[in-house]
Design a protein around this motif. Sequence first.
Motif, short mmCIF file in Angstrom:
data_model
loop_
_atom_site.label_atom_id
_atom_site.label_comp_id
_atom_site.label_asym_id
_atom_site.label_seq_id
_atom_site.Cartn_x
_atom_site.Cartn_y
_atom_site.Cartn_z
N ILE A 1 -0.05 1.96 1.59
CA ILE A 1 -0.14 0.60 1.05
C ILE A 1 -0.83 0.64 -0.31
O ILE A 1 -1.65 1.52 -0.59
CB ILE A 1 -0.89 -0.38 1.98
N GLY A 2 -0.47 -0.29 -1.15
CA GLY A 2 -1.14 -0.47 -2.43
C GLY A 2 -0.78 0.53 -3.50
O GLY A 2 -1.38 0.53 -4.59
N ARG B 1 3.04 -4.62 4.46
CA ARG B 1 2.76 -3.48 3.59
C ARG B 1 3.27 -3.78 2.18
O ARG B 1 4.43 -4.11 2.00
CB ARG B 1 3.43 -2.20 4.12
N VAL B 2 2.38 -3.69 1.21
CA VAL B 2 2.73 -3.96 -0.18
C VAL B 2 2.61 -2.67 -0.98
O VAL B 2 1.57 -2.01 -0.97
CB VAL B 2 1.80 -5.03 -0.79
N ASN B 3 3.69 -2.32 -1.66
CA ASN B 3 3.71 -1.16 -2.54
C ASN B 3 4.56 -1.48 -3.76
O ASN B 3 5.14 -2.56 -3.86
CB ASN B 3 4.28 0.07 -1.81
N GLU C 1 -4.24 -4.84 -0.13
CA GLU C 1 -5.50 -4.91 0.61
C GLU C 1 -5.64 -6.26 1.32
O GLU C 1 -6.04 -6.33 2.48
CB GLU C 1 -6.68 -4.69 -0.33
N ALA C 2 -5.27 -7.32 0.62
CA ALA C 2 -5.44 -8.66 1.17
C ALA C 2 -4.52 -8.94 2.35
O ALA C 2 -4.89 -9.65 3.29
CB ALA C 2 -5.21 -9.70 0.07
N TRP C 3 -3.30 -8.41 2.30
CA TRP C 3 -2.30 -8.76 3.30
C TRP C 3 -2.09 -7.69 4.38
O TRP C 3 -1.28 -7.88 5.28
CB TRP C 3 -0.97 -9.06 2.62
N ALA C 4 -2.83 -6.59 4.31
CA ALA C 4 -2.69 -5.56 5.34
C ALA C 4 -3.01 -6.14 6.71
O ALA C 4 -2.35 -5.81 7.71
CB ALA C 4 -3.60 -4.38 5.03
N GLU C 5 -4.00 -7.03 6.77
CA GLU C 5 -4.38 -7.60 8.07
C GLU C 5 -3.28 -8.52 8.62
O GLU C 5 -3.30 -8.84 9.81
CB GLU C 5 -5.69 -8.37 7.94
N ASP C 6 -2.36 -8.93 7.76
CA ASP C 6 -1.22 -9.74 8.21
C ASP C 6 -0.04 -8.89 8.65
O ASP C 6 1.03 -9.41 8.99
CB ASP C 6 -0.78 -10.68 7.10
#
Length: 245
Positions: free
Chosen positions: A233-234, A175-177, A167-172
């Motif tokens: 993501i997430g 993609r974190v999974n 959630e925090a880095w989506a704007e950057d």
Amino acid sequence: MANELDFTGKQVLVVGGSSGIGNGIAQAFRAKGAQVAVCGTRGSAADYSREEGSQLGGLAYSRLDVSNGEAIEQFKPSFDRLDVLVLAQGAVIYRRGEFEMPGFRKVIEVNLISLMACATRFHSMLRESNGSLIIISSTAAYHSTMGNPAYNASKTGAVGLTRTLAEAWAEDGIRVNGIAPGLVDTKMTKVTTANPQRLEGALERIPLRRLGTPADMAGAALFLASPLSSYIIGQTLVVDGGLIL
């Protein structure tokens, strides 16, 4: 139609990629055309053997002690671009060693705190490439593991960290999974897989009636790093043959 799993021209780093699940993931990305670097705890690639589940041919190896926060901060990568970061480091202490605070802290340091340290260390490089971060946790995050409180707490924390960083880095543009492996045949699980009675009991609880392999985990990693999962993501993908159903 382009091959969505072609990673030619991409740079991948697998922390904990010297053996086991991490090594399987590293080899899979290399087979798909990526330039792949791995980090391990030993002095050089020559200090690992195939008998330990290590195949380091064609991979750029660096030593990194992830239990040392300063070492992570000062780590100098051999590349100037990073498209995929896989955090596959892990530790476990058996024989109730995690009920003693030194053991508890050691496992938490490797399995959870170092995840955040590595993620933030490479955040800027992933932002520049609109890259992908994949965190390896465990199905232990979803049930009790009576003899290993630190392992359980750290893997549960890794799932929460995956959600929050996503959630925090989506704007950057990152993609974190994550991936939660079940029982995979590696040197860390020999306490079960090398004991015929324990192995039989474990297989009875797995609907697919077999252990997982590093290659099984690698398939999930390739998917999560590819355009095929561009709107995901997430999420932590459980890859366990049905173990926790």
